[in-house]
Design an enzyme around this catalytic site. Structure first.
Site, PDB file in Angstrom:
ATOM      1  N   TYR A   1      -2.011  -9.959  16.525  1.00  0.00           N
ATOM      2  CA  TYR A   1      -2.007  -8.854  15.546  1.00  0.00           C
ATOM      3  C   TYR A   1      -3.203  -7.932  15.817  1.00  0.00           C
ATOM      4  O   TYR A   1      -3.055  -6.707  15.897  1.00  0.00           O
ATOM      5  CB  TYR A   1      -2.084  -9.442  14.136  1.00  0.00           C
ATOM      6  CG  TYR A   1      -2.126  -8.424  13.024  1.00  0.00           C
ATOM      7  CD1 TYR A   1      -0.996  -7.671  12.701  1.00  0.00           C
ATOM      8  CD2 TYR A   1      -3.294  -8.224  12.285  1.00  0.00           C
ATOM      9  CE1 TYR A   1      -1.043  -6.741  11.660  1.00  0.00           C
ATOM     10  CE2 TYR A   1      -3.336  -7.305  11.245  1.00  0.00           C
ATOM     11  CZ  TYR A   1      -2.211  -6.570  10.936  1.00  0.00           C
ATOM     12  OH  TYR A   1      -2.253  -5.653   9.927  1.00  0.00           O
TER      13      TYR A   1
ATOM     14  N   ILE B   1       0.845  -1.211   0.000  1.00  0.00           N
ATOM     15  CA  ILE B   1       0.000   0.000   0.000  1.00  0.00           C
ATOM     16  C   ILE B   1       0.874   1.253   0.000  1.00  0.00           C
ATOM     17  O   ILE B   1       0.602   2.220  -0.712  1.00  0.00           O
ATOM     18  CB  ILE B   1      -0.970   0.008   1.207  1.00  0.00           C
ATOM     19  CG1 ILE B   1      -1.874  -1.230   1.170  1.00  0.00           C
ATOM     20  CG2 ILE B   1      -1.810   1.289   1.205  1.00  0.00           C
ATOM     21  CD1 ILE B   1      -2.800  -1.376   2.371  1.00  0.00           C
TER      22      ILE B   1
END
Ligand code: UDP
Length: 319
Positions: free
Chosen positions: A149, A12
């Site tokens: 996470y 990204i």
């Protein structure tokens, strides 16, 4: 504007770098090249508005050295990919927690606005049809590494929220839902580049579990302008936004669509979760965003379909 993009050599981050440079902005990209790669930045190498810094977000002096003159920060750097999190859990946790705290501190010192990339994983096992930003987190046992996470990203959000509330830091938090597109690698687990690579090699397509789990995939070219618009919009500061598509697919259907798009002779191989990820893995069975808030804020509507995404990744992988 001068921007710092952490994770600027990532999937990204590199698209965002190109987008900002094309608008005439300056970009400092900070990346330790753990999962990112300079190959992602070949299109901007030598650009006068671009500077690359190789280093870690967990090193405060490296971050500090990037900050002079920076107006705003896109904090995208993180340990990413299910395989990475399961293989290097402690390191990943440190990067994803301490790195964010260091970036928030630096932004505050330099009076820079900051966008923090969170994740749709924060919703955990909540399978509601249309997750809104206020939906509950339904997370598994802390003994299951897989959730660390989501735990780290949820705390990052809380940090960002409190820096905004208590220090007036201009923050935006985004929760992307399965962003995909050219340059994403399958090495760390992401399903579409993995399926496309397998299909092009004529190898079996590895569908984990029964393949009935669903996901909504969103093209990186729909996500990147939204990141920029949200950070530029003062009335978005202090808020959190889902970013994703609502076009659902099961993973089995996805495998079939990739085979059709590539004309591959690959077969589909069902792989039990324990074999894919180790014992005790819990997958999300369903994850659909409600992006009304981002629509109301900046008119966010993804324009690329899943077919567009698959064909973009196929073209990219064919080189
Ligand atoms: N998946 C799969 N085969 C693969 C890689 C992933 O079936 O080779 C599945 C994975 O178990 C999950 C879905 O595809 O159900 C999306 O996985 P990914 O890691 O891309 O994203 P996330 O699980 O974070 O949504």
């Amino acid at each position: 504007m001068r921007y710092l993009i952490t994770g600027g050599a990532g999937f990204i981050g590199s698209h965002l770098t190109e987008h900002l440079l094309a608008r005439g902005d300056e970009v400092v990209a900070l990346d330790n090249l753990s999962t990112g790669t300079l190959d992602n930045l070949t299109g901007v190498a030598g650009h006068p508005g671009f500077r690359f810094v190789r280093g870690s977000i967990t090193d405060p002096s490296t971050v500090e050295a990037c900050m002079p003159g920076v107006d705003a920060v896109f904090h995208l750097a993180a340990a990413v990919g299910v395989f990475t999190i399961l293989d290097r859990t402690l390191d990943s946790l440190r990067t994803n927690l301490h790195g964010t705290e260091i970036l928030l501190d630096a932004a505050l010192r330099h009076d820079a606005a900051i966008l923090v990339a969170s994740t749709s994983e924060v919703y955990g096992k909540n399978t509601v049809d249309g997750l809104t930003e206020d939906s509950d987190r339904i997370i598994g046992s802390p003994l299951k590494n897989r959730w660390s996470y989501a735990e780290a990203k949820a705390l990052d959000e809380t940090f960002a929220y409190l820096y905004a509330k208590e220090h007036g830091l201009r923050t935006v938090i985004v929760r992307p839902f399965n962003t995909v597109g050219p340059r994403q690698t399958g090495r760390y687990g992401m399903v579409i580049p993995r399926f496309v690579t397998q299909a092009l090699a004529g190898e079996p397509i590895t569908v984990f579990g029964d393949g009935q789990q669903t996901r909504c995939f969103c093209h990186v070219h729909d996500v990147v302008p939204a990141l920029v618009d949200l950070l530029a919009d003062e009335s978005a500061h202090g808020k959190v936004f889902n970013l994703g598509s609502t076009e659902q697919t099961t993973i089995s259907q996805l495998a079939e669509r990739v085979i059709a798009a590539t004309g591959s002779a690959s077969t589909i191989a069902k792989v039990p979760y324990e074999e894919a990820y180790g014992e005790g893995y819990e997958d999300m069975q369903r994850r659909i965003p409600d992006c009304t808030r981002a629509y109301n804020q900046i008119g966010f509507v993804p324009t690329r379909t899943l077919d567009d995404i698959i064909s973009a990744v196929v073209t990219d992988r064919r080189g």
